[in-house]
Design a protein around this motif. Structure first.
Motif, PDB file in Angstrom:
ATOM      1  N   ALA A 159       0.838  -1.191   0.000  1.00  0.00           N
ATOM      2  CA  ALA A 159       0.000   0.000   0.000  1.00  0.00           C
ATOM      3  C   ALA A 159       0.880   1.251   0.000  1.00  0.00           C
ATOM      4  O   ALA A 159       2.023   1.222   0.467  1.00  0.00           O
ATOM      5  CB  ALA A 159      -0.915  -0.007   1.227  1.00  0.00           C
ATOM      6  N   SER A 160       0.344   2.349  -0.500  1.00  0.00           N
ATOM      7  CA  SER A 160       1.118   3.583  -0.610  1.00  0.00           C
ATOM      8  C   SER A 160       1.261   4.272   0.742  1.00  0.00           C
ATOM      9  O   SER A 160       0.264   4.461   1.452  1.00  0.00           O
ATOM     10  CB  SER A 160       0.439   4.547  -1.586  1.00  0.00           C
ATOM     11  OG  SER A 160       1.052   5.818  -1.530  1.00  0.00           O
ATOM     12  N   PRO A 161       2.472   4.666   1.120  1.00  0.00           N
ATOM     13  CA  PRO A 161       2.647   5.374   2.396  1.00  0.00           C
ATOM     14  C   PRO A 161       1.961   6.733   2.425  1.00  0.00           C
ATOM     15  O   PRO A 161       1.826   7.330   3.494  1.00  0.00           O
ATOM     16  CB  PRO A 161       4.175   5.509   2.502  1.00  0.00           C
ATOM     17  CG  PRO A 161       4.670   5.447   1.088  1.00  0.00           C
ATOM     18  CD  PRO A 161       3.742   4.505   0.388  1.00  0.00           C
ATOM     19  N   LYS A 162       1.532   7.220   1.265  1.00  0.00           N
ATOM     20  CA  LYS A 162       0.844   8.505   1.226  1.00  0.00           C
ATOM     21  C   LYS A 162      -0.456   8.491   2.036  1.00  0.00           C
ATOM     22  O   LYS A 162      -0.961   9.536   2.434  1.00  0.00           O
ATOM     23  CB  LYS A 162       0.551   8.896  -0.219  1.00  0.00           C
ATOM     24  CG  LYS A 162       1.798   9.151  -1.058  1.00  0.00           C
ATOM     25  CD  LYS A 162       1.445   9.471  -2.499  1.00  0.00           C
ATOM     26  CE  LYS A 162       2.694   9.701  -3.335  1.00  0.00           C
ATOM     27  NZ  LYS A 162       2.378   9.990  -4.753  1.00  0.00           N
ATOM     28  N   HIS A 163      -0.994   7.305   2.278  1.00  0.00           N
ATOM     29  CA  HIS A 163      -2.255   7.210   3.025  1.00  0.00           C
ATOM     30  C   HIS A 163      -2.059   7.435   4.520  1.00  0.00           C
ATOM     31  O   HIS A 163      -3.018   7.740   5.230  1.00  0.00           O
ATOM     32  CB  HIS A 163      -2.876   5.814   2.854  1.00  0.00           C
ATOM     33  CG  HIS A 163      -2.983   5.352   1.446  1.00  0.00           C
ATOM     34  ND1 HIS A 163      -3.062   4.015   1.111  1.00  0.00           N
ATOM     35  CD2 HIS A 163      -3.004   6.029   0.269  1.00  0.00           C
ATOM     36  CE1 HIS A 163      -3.147   3.888  -0.192  1.00  0.00           C
ATOM     37  NE2 HIS A 163      -3.103   5.093  -0.734  1.00  0.00           N
ATOM     38  N   LEU A 164      -0.846   7.262   5.008  1.00  0.00           N
ATOM     39  CA  LEU A 164      -0.642   7.139   6.445  1.00  0.00           C
ATOM     40  C   LEU A 164      -0.972   8.408   7.215  1.00  0.00           C
ATOM     41  O   LEU A 164      -1.514   8.347   8.325  1.00  0.00           O
ATOM     42  CB  LEU A 164       0.801   6.703   6.727  1.00  0.00           C
ATOM     43  CG  LEU A 164       1.169   5.326   6.155  1.00  0.00           C
ATOM     44  CD1 LEU A 164       2.651   5.045   6.352  1.00  0.00           C
ATOM     45  CD2 LEU A 164       0.329   4.232   6.812  1.00  0.00           C
ATOM     46  N   THR A 165      -0.645   9.576   6.654  1.00  0.00           N
ATOM     47  CA  THR A 165      -0.934  10.804   7.387  1.00  0.00           C
ATOM     48  C   THR A 165      -2.438  10.973   7.590  1.00  0.00           C
ATOM     49  O   THR A 165      -2.878  11.456   8.638  1.00  0.00           O
ATOM     50  CB  THR A 165      -0.364  12.027   6.651  1.00  0.00           C
ATOM     51  OG1 THR A 165      -0.799  12.020   5.287  1.00  0.00           O
ATOM     52  CG2 THR A 165       1.158  12.013   6.677  1.00  0.00           C
TER      53      THR A 165
END
Length: 414
Positions: A212-218
């Motif tokens: 999964a893309s780390p861009k989702h984490l924030t």
């Protein structure tokens, strides 16, 4: 009438099949799909109007090939869309994309079922072979969904952002997201040590491609903080710092470096990496920030990448490159760095931090250190934390940005 529709369906199928060698060209695959849908519509209409005769058999063959082609095309489309969805910049975009993948997979399965029905009616080896291809395509399409990798990669290679580890560990603690670590990474053991110490053993998954893309984490973290900011902060502090105080060696190291600087302090982060160089620290701006900090009655602590020695004032502290010290490169390197910030807060008057959008700042920010991050324009990812994570503030580089920083420094003094 039926003969005309049967011939039209056969012609449409031949035209669609003629495009198969050009599907990689812009717009051709969309045209191909439209033609296949038209074949199915025309042939199905004709089948409803015909009896068991030569035209009926022709229509069955046409429909069989059209459904098989649709199943194979859906498998391809689902695969392509799944890749884009997995890399989507937001969690909602990712989930929307995967919902569309599920719909495409269902199209492949429906086409496969219909192909199998037609093959039984035709009862030929050729028909059975075509239906078999459709079934294989449908199974491959379903596999795309069932084997979706929901884990996020905890990067344990120095070439990746060290600070993004704070994001992922926080998201796992607050929202239960799964984590994977690539085997053989330079800092694999240190990463596992940090996650295990944080109580995240149950979140670890075997490494697989296409995470999964780390861009989702924030976004995931922001949602947890909006529900209960103090509760989320407490969870992270307990997990990241553990129940023990900083080691005697860390305590002594900090004392030796900061000794003789009794004033309250502000961290000034320095970034000079090769990735996204437009985000790097401008030393002229850093000089201005240092002066603002000093004018507000603080001592600046420079942290991160190296700075020219002349930028560090006599009342300043140079901790740049300290993360390369053996103290911060051992098995507990991640916890040791966070404990460094805690030592500075508890015993040396650290009240906040200022810097460019470096993920390294976000570990201490999530644990309660007031933070000003500087950005050229509104940051879609980190902007989600503004108003959610206590003390987290975005400062866009505009004509009044230094005034905003000076005002915030005054508030920190209070």
């Amino acid at each position: 009438m039926t003969r005309g529709l049967a011939e039209k369906a056969a012609t449409l199928l031949a035209e669609a099949s003629g495009l198969q060698g050009k599907l990689h060209l812009p717009g051709v695959r969309d045209d191909y799909r439209c033609r296949l849908e038209q074949v199915v519509l025309v042939a199905t209409r004709a089948m409803n109007d015909t009896e068991e005769n030569q035209e009926g058999t022709l229509l069955q063959r046409v429909l069989l090939r059209a459904h098989a082609a649709r199943a194979e095309d859906a498998r391809y489309g689902g695969g392509q869309l799944s890749r884009g969805s997995q890399r989507a910049p937001t969690l909602s975009d990712c989930e929307d994309g995967w919902q569309r993948v599920e719909e495409i997979v269902c199209t492949a399965e429906d086409a496969s079922v219909e192909a199998a029905r037609l093959a039984r009616l035709l009862a030929t080896a050729e028909a059975s072979e075509i239906a078999g291809r459709a079934e294989g395509a449908a199974k491959a399409a379903r596999k795309i969904v069932t084997e979706r990798n929901r884990a996020y990669t905890f990067h344990a290679d120095p070439g990746f952002s060290f600070g993004e580890g704070w994001y992922l560990a926080a998201a796992a603690l607050l929202a239960g997201v799964p984590i994977q670590i690539k085997p053989g990474a330079v800092q694999e053991l240190q990463a596992k040590r940090f996650l295990l110490d944080a109580g995240l053993e149950g979140s670890l998954r075997p490494y697989r491609p296409r995470p999964a893309s780390p861009k989702h984490l924030t976004h995931i973290i922001a949602e947890a903080f909006r529900v209960d900011a103090l509760g989320a902060q407490k969870i992270l502090r307990t997990a990241f710092l553990g129940g023990e105080s900083a080691s005697a060696s860390l305590h002594s190291w900090v004392d030796d470096i900061v000794e003789g600087k009794p004033a309250q302090k502000v961290l000034l982060w320095v970034r000079t990496g090769d990735h996204d160089i437009e985000r790097n620290t401008c030393f002229a701006e850093l000089q201005q920030l240092s002066e603002l900090v000093a004018n507000a009655g603080f001592s600046p602590i420079f942290f991160g990448d190296a700075v020219p020695t002349e930028l560090v004032p006599t009342n300043g502290v140079d901790l740049t490159l300290c993360w390369k010290e053996p103290l911060f490169q051992g098995p507990d390197m991640r916890r040791a760095q966070l404990q460094l910030f805690e030592e500075l807060k508890k015993h040396h008057g650290l009240v906040g931090q200022i810097g460019v959008t470096s993920a390294g700042m976000d570990g201490p920010a999530l644990m309660g250190l007031p933070t000003l991050y500087l950005t050229q324009e509104r940051n879609v990812r980190l902007g989600k934390w503004v108003g959610a994570v206590p003390g987290y503030q975005e400062v866009v580089r505009a004509p009044d940005c230094l005034d905003i920083i000076a005002t915030t420094l005054h508030q920190w003094r209070q």
